[in-house]
Design a protein around this motif. Structure first.
Motif, PDB file in Angstrom:
ATOM      1  N   ILE A 177       2.259 -23.849 -40.986  1.00 22.01           N
ATOM      2  CA  ILE A 177       1.658 -25.182 -41.343  1.00 22.01           C
ATOM      3  C   ILE A 177       1.473 -25.886 -40.010  1.00 22.01           C
ATOM      4  N   PRO A 178       0.238 -26.231 -39.858  1.00 20.08           N
ATOM      5  CA  PRO A 178       0.233 -26.873 -38.625  1.00 20.08           C
ATOM      6  C   PRO A 178       1.180 -28.312 -38.595  1.00 20.08           C
ATOM      7  N   LYS A 179       1.432 -28.482 -37.286  1.00 18.38           N
ATOM      8  CA  LYS A 179       2.342 -29.705 -37.003  1.00 18.38           C
ATOM      9  C   LYS A 179       1.613 -30.815 -36.294  1.00 18.38           C
ATOM     10  N   VAL A 180       1.546 -31.828 -36.926  1.00 27.27           N
ATOM     11  CA  VAL A 180       0.867 -32.898 -36.543  1.00 27.27           C
ATOM     12  C   VAL A 180       1.764 -34.079 -36.181  1.00 27.27           C
ATOM     13  N   THR A 181       1.825 -34.538 -34.940  1.00 25.81           N
ATOM     14  CA  THR A 181       2.980 -35.391 -34.245  1.00 25.81           C
ATOM     15  C   THR A 181       2.351 -36.232 -33.323  1.00 25.81           C
ATOM     16  N   LEU A 182       3.065 -37.524 -33.192  1.00 26.35           N
ATOM     17  CA  LEU A 182       2.533 -38.628 -32.281  1.00 26.35           C
ATOM     18  C   LEU A 182       3.696 -38.012 -30.948  1.00 26.35           C
ATOM     19  N   VAL A 183       3.356 -37.778 -29.657  1.00 22.25           N
ATOM     20  CA  VAL A 183       4.197 -37.449 -28.863  1.00 22.25           C
ATOM     21  C   VAL A 183       3.941 -38.220 -27.362  1.00 22.25           C
ATOM     22  N   SER A 184       4.822 -38.414 -26.498  1.00 16.10           N
ATOM     23  CA  SER A 184       4.739 -39.007 -25.301  1.00 16.10           C
ATOM     24  C   SER A 184       4.304 -37.826 -24.215  1.00 16.10           C
ATOM     25  N   PRO A 185       3.675 -38.599 -23.066  1.00 13.88           N
ATOM     26  CA  PRO A 185       3.447 -37.407 -22.090  1.00 13.88           C
ATOM     27  C   PRO A 185       4.659 -36.919 -21.462  1.00 13.88           C
ATOM     28  N   ASP A 186       5.759 -37.630 -21.518  1.00  9.05           N
ATOM     29  CA  ASP A 186       6.895 -36.979 -21.159  1.00  9.05           C
ATOM     30  C   ASP A 186       7.453 -35.751 -21.977  1.00  9.05           C
ATOM     31  N   ALA A 187       7.074 -35.894 -23.324  1.00  7.87           N
ATOM     32  CA  ALA A 187       7.517 -34.848 -24.299  1.00  7.87           C
ATOM     33  C   ALA A 187       6.673 -33.835 -23.899  1.00  7.87           C
ATOM     34  N   ILE A 188       5.423 -33.886 -23.769  1.00 13.20           N
ATOM     35  CA  ILE A 188       4.310 -32.671 -23.491  1.00 13.20           C
ATOM     36  C   ILE A 188       4.920 -32.331 -22.390  1.00 13.20           C
ATOM     37  N   ASP A 189       4.886 -32.819 -21.419  1.00 16.81           N
ATOM     38  CA  ASP A 189       5.365 -32.388 -20.019  1.00 16.81           C
ATOM     39  C   ASP A 189       6.436 -31.651 -19.868  1.00 16.81           C
ATOM     40  N   ALA A 190       7.672 -32.025 -20.702  1.00 17.39           N
ATOM     41  CA  ALA A 190       8.778 -31.238 -20.909  1.00 17.39           C
ATOM     42  C   ALA A 190       8.426 -30.006 -21.513  1.00 17.39           C
ATOM     43  N   LEU A 191       7.859 -29.961 -22.492  1.00 17.92           N
ATOM     44  CA  LEU A 191       7.503 -28.793 -23.365  1.00 17.92           C
ATOM     45  C   LEU A 191       6.775 -27.780 -22.600  1.00 17.92           C
ATOM     46  N   LEU A 192       5.705 -28.277 -21.768  1.00 19.85           N
ATOM     47  CA  LEU A 192       4.922 -27.132 -21.012  1.00 19.85           C
ATOM     48  C   LEU A 192       5.828 -26.731 -19.731  1.00 19.85           C
ATOM     49  N   LEU A 193       6.595 -27.379 -19.277  1.00 20.44           N
ATOM     50  CA  LEU A 193       7.580 -26.981 -18.164  1.00 20.44           C
ATOM     51  C   LEU A 193       8.383 -25.884 -18.467  1.00 20.44           C
ATOM     52  N   SER A 194       9.133 -26.118 -19.672  1.00 21.93           N
ATOM     53  CA  SER A 194      10.119 -25.227 -20.415  1.00 21.93           C
ATOM     54  C   SER A 194       9.081 -23.943 -20.667  1.00 21.93           C
ATOM     55  N   ALA A 195       8.154 -23.907 -21.332  1.00 27.89           N
ATOM     56  CA  ALA A 195       7.389 -22.811 -21.565  1.00 27.89           C
ATOM     57  C   ALA A 195       7.022 -22.128 -20.226  1.00 27.89           C
ATOM     58  N   SER A 196       6.771 -22.428 -19.084  1.00 23.72           N
ATOM     59  CA  SER A 196       6.192 -22.090 -17.846  1.00 23.72           C
ATOM     60  C   SER A 196       7.525 -21.457 -17.441  1.00 23.72           C
ATOM     61  N   SER A 197       8.642 -21.989 -17.217  1.00 16.51           N
ATOM     62  CA  SER A 197       9.755 -21.450 -16.883  1.00 16.51           C
ATOM     63  C   SER A 197      10.397 -20.252 -17.478  1.00 16.51           C
ATOM     64  N   GLN A 198       9.875 -19.971 -18.721  1.00 21.03           N
ATOM     65  CA  GLN A 198      10.475 -18.898 -19.664  1.00 21.03           C
ATOM     66  C   GLN A 198       9.348 -17.686 -19.902  1.00 21.03           C
ATOM     67  N   GLY A 199       8.347 -17.668 -18.805  1.00 17.38           N
ATOM     68  CA  GLY A 199       7.630 -16.630 -18.938  1.00 17.38           C
ATOM     69  C   GLY A 199       6.287 -16.642 -19.716  1.00 17.38           C
ATOM     70  N   PHE A 200       5.818 -18.003 -19.904  1.00 17.36           N
ATOM     71  CA  PHE A 200       4.629 -18.414 -20.624  1.00 17.36           C
ATOM     72  C   PHE A 200       3.577 -18.697 -19.742  1.00 17.36           C
ATOM     73  N   ASN A 201       2.416 -18.307 -19.906  1.00 18.28           N
ATOM     74  CA  ASN A 201       1.003 -18.814 -19.109  1.00 18.28           C
ATOM     75  C   ASN A 201       0.381 -19.821 -20.110  1.00 18.28           C
ATOM     76  N   LEU A 202      -0.110 -20.578 -19.343  1.00 18.39           N
ATOM     77  CA  LEU A 202      -1.096 -21.846 -20.131  1.00 18.39           C
ATOM     78  C   LEU A 202      -2.540 -21.401 -19.928  1.00 18.39           C
ATOM     79  N   VAL A 203      -3.176 -21.604 -20.854  1.00 12.38           N
ATOM     80  CA  VAL A 203      -4.597 -21.766 -20.710  1.00 12.38           C
ATOM     81  C   VAL A 203      -5.329 -23.275 -21.338  1.00 12.38           C
ATOM     82  N   SER A 204      -5.755 -23.920 -20.305  1.00 17.52           N
ATOM     83  CA  SER A 204      -6.090 -25.350 -20.456  1.00 17.52           C
ATOM     84  C   SER A 204      -7.774 -25.359 -20.660  1.00 17.52           C
ATOM     85  N   GLN A 205      -8.106 -26.200 -21.829  1.00 18.24           N
ATOM     86  CA  GLN A 205      -9.535 -26.335 -21.860  1.00 18.24           C
ATOM     87  C   GLN A 205      -9.809 -27.956 -22.147  1.00 18.24           C
TER      88      GLN A 205
END
Length: 331
Positions: A177-205
Motif C-alpha cells: 500500500i503506498p504511503k502518503v505522508t507530510l514530511v519535513s526536509p529534516d526527516a527526508i534528509d535523515a532517511l536518505l542519510l541512514s539509507a546511504s550509510s547502510q549500503g543503499f544507492n540513490l538515483v535522483s530524478q
C-alpha cells in the motif's frame, strides 16, 4: 464499516477497499441501480458482511492492510461463502489477474473503473437486469480528506509501474500500500542519510509540471543488484554493472509511475536526467528550505529474486496548492 440503504428488495453489494476515494468512485459507478451498498474498509469486514448475507456481489480491492484481497478470496473459497467476487485493483500484472481468477473471482477490473466497464461485466454474467432501477438513489460517503486522493492516485500509478517491471523481469512483483505522508526536509534528509550509510544507492530524478515540481528518488540496496544482473546479461566492471542496472530500474519505475500519475491529473511532467548518488551527504541548500510537504513512498518487492527497492516521490511545498486544485474533480 459504513452502510447505505436504498430501495426495497435491492441486490446486496459489498464494496471493499481501504481507500475512501475508491469506495466512493465504485459507489458512484453503481449510481441509479437497485442495490443496497455495504462499504468495507478491511478484508475482514467484507467477509463479515458476506456472512451476514449483505454481499451477493463483492467488489474487492487487492492491496489492503491486515488481510489483502488474495486472502479474502482464499477465505471465501474455504468457507464456500455465497458471493460473486469482482476484483477491482490497480495491480494490472497478468499474474495478478491469473491468481484472482484461480482463487474464484468472477472477473478482474483495473482501476480506475467506469460505469460502462462495470455494466459490461455484470451484463456478461447476467447480473445487470436485476440491478437496473431508474429511481434508485445512492448517497455518497463522507467528505474525503485530501491525503485519500493522493493515496488512490498513487495506488493506480504504483500498479502501472509494477506491471511494467513484472513484464520486463518475467516475475511477480508484490505491491504494498503506498504511503502518503507530510514530511519535513529534516526527516527526508535523515532517511536518505541512514539509507546511504547502510549500503543503499540513490538515483535522483527531478520533475517539473504546471506550477508544481519535485524529485523522485529510487533507493536500492547495492547487494540486491547482484540478484538481477542476469536481467541485462551484464559483465565487466562492477561499478558499471551497478550503474546500468540502477539507471534501468529508475527509468522503468520512475517513468511508469510519473506517467500514470500525470495522466490521471491530465497534466504533463518533464523529467530531468537521472543522477546516481553513491555517497549521499545531505540535501542541497535549496531543498533544505522546503517546508513540510508531500511524500509518496512505495516498496517494490521481487520475492523470487530476493530483491526490493523503494521509490520516493517528493513534491515541493509550493506544489501543494496546485495539486489540491488538480485533484478537485475527484470530489
Amino acid at each position: 464499516m459504513e452502510k447505505v440503504s436504498v430501495l426495497s428488495d435491492p441486490v446486496p453489494i459489498v464494496i471493499c477497499d481501504d481507500s475512501r476515494l475508491a469506495r466512493k468512485q465504485m459507489a458512484a459507478a453503481l449510481h441509479g441501480w437497485n442495490a443496497e451498498i455495504t462499504f468495507a474498509e478491511l478484508g475482514q469486514q467484507a467477509l463479515d458482511a458476506v456472512r451476514a448475507q449483505k454481499g451477493d456481489i463483492l467488489f474487492l480491492d487487492l492491496n489492503m492492510p491486515i488481510m489483502d484481497g488474495y486472502q479474502v478470496l482464499e477465505q471465501i473459497r474455504k468457507e464456500d461463502l455465497p458471493t460473486l467476487v469482482i476484483v477491482v485493483s490497480g495491480d494490472v500484472q497478468p499474474e495478478a489477474r491469473k491468481r484472482v481468477l484461480e482463487l474464484g473471482a468472477l472477473e478482474f477490473i483495473k482501476k480506475p473503473c467506469s460505469p460502462e466497464i462495470i455494466a459490461d461485466v455484470l451484463n456478461r454474467y447476467g447480473l445487470l437486469t436485476e440491478l437496473e432501477h431508474p429511481d434508485n438513489q445512492l448517497p455518497g460517503e463522507e467528505v474525503i480528506e485530501l491525503p485519500d486522493y493522493y493515496q488512490e492516485i498513487s495506488n493506480i500509478a504504483m500498479g502501472q509501474a509494477g506491471a511494467m517491471l513484472a513484464s520486463l523481469l518475467n516475475t511477480f512483483v508484490d505491491l504494498p500500500i503506498p504511503k502518503v505522508t507530510l514530511v519535513s526536509p529534516d526527516a527526508i534528509d535523515a532517511l536518505l542519510l541512514s539509507a546511504s550509510s547502510q549500503g543503499f544507492n540513490l538515483v535522483s530524478q527531478g520533475f517539473v509540471g504546471p506550477e508544481l515540481a519535485g524529485e523522485a528518488l529510487l533507493v536500492i540496496k547495492r547487494s540486491n543488484l547482484d540478484n538481477i544482473t542476469w536481467l541485462k546479461d551484464l559483465q565487466g566492471d562492477v561499478n558499471r554493472r551497478e550503474a546500468e542496472l540502477e539507471m534501468f530500474l529508475s527509468n522503468v519505475l520512475i517513468g511508469a509511475f510519473s506517467s500514470s500519475f500525470s495522466k490521471q491529473l491530465d497534466i504533463s511532467l518533464s523529467r530531468a536526467t537521472p543522477i546516481i548518488l553513491r555517497n549521499f551527504t545531505g540535501m542541497t541548500e535549496q531543498n533544505a528550505q522546503w517546508q513540510k510537504t508531500l511524500m509518496i513512498s512505495i516498496d517494490y518487492q521481487l520475492n523470487t529474486q530476493g530483491f526490493h527497492c523503494e521509490l520516493l516521490v517528493i513534491f515541493t511545498a509550493d506544489s501543494l496548492p496546485k495539486l489540491k486544485e488538480m485533484t478537485g474533480y475527484f470530489s
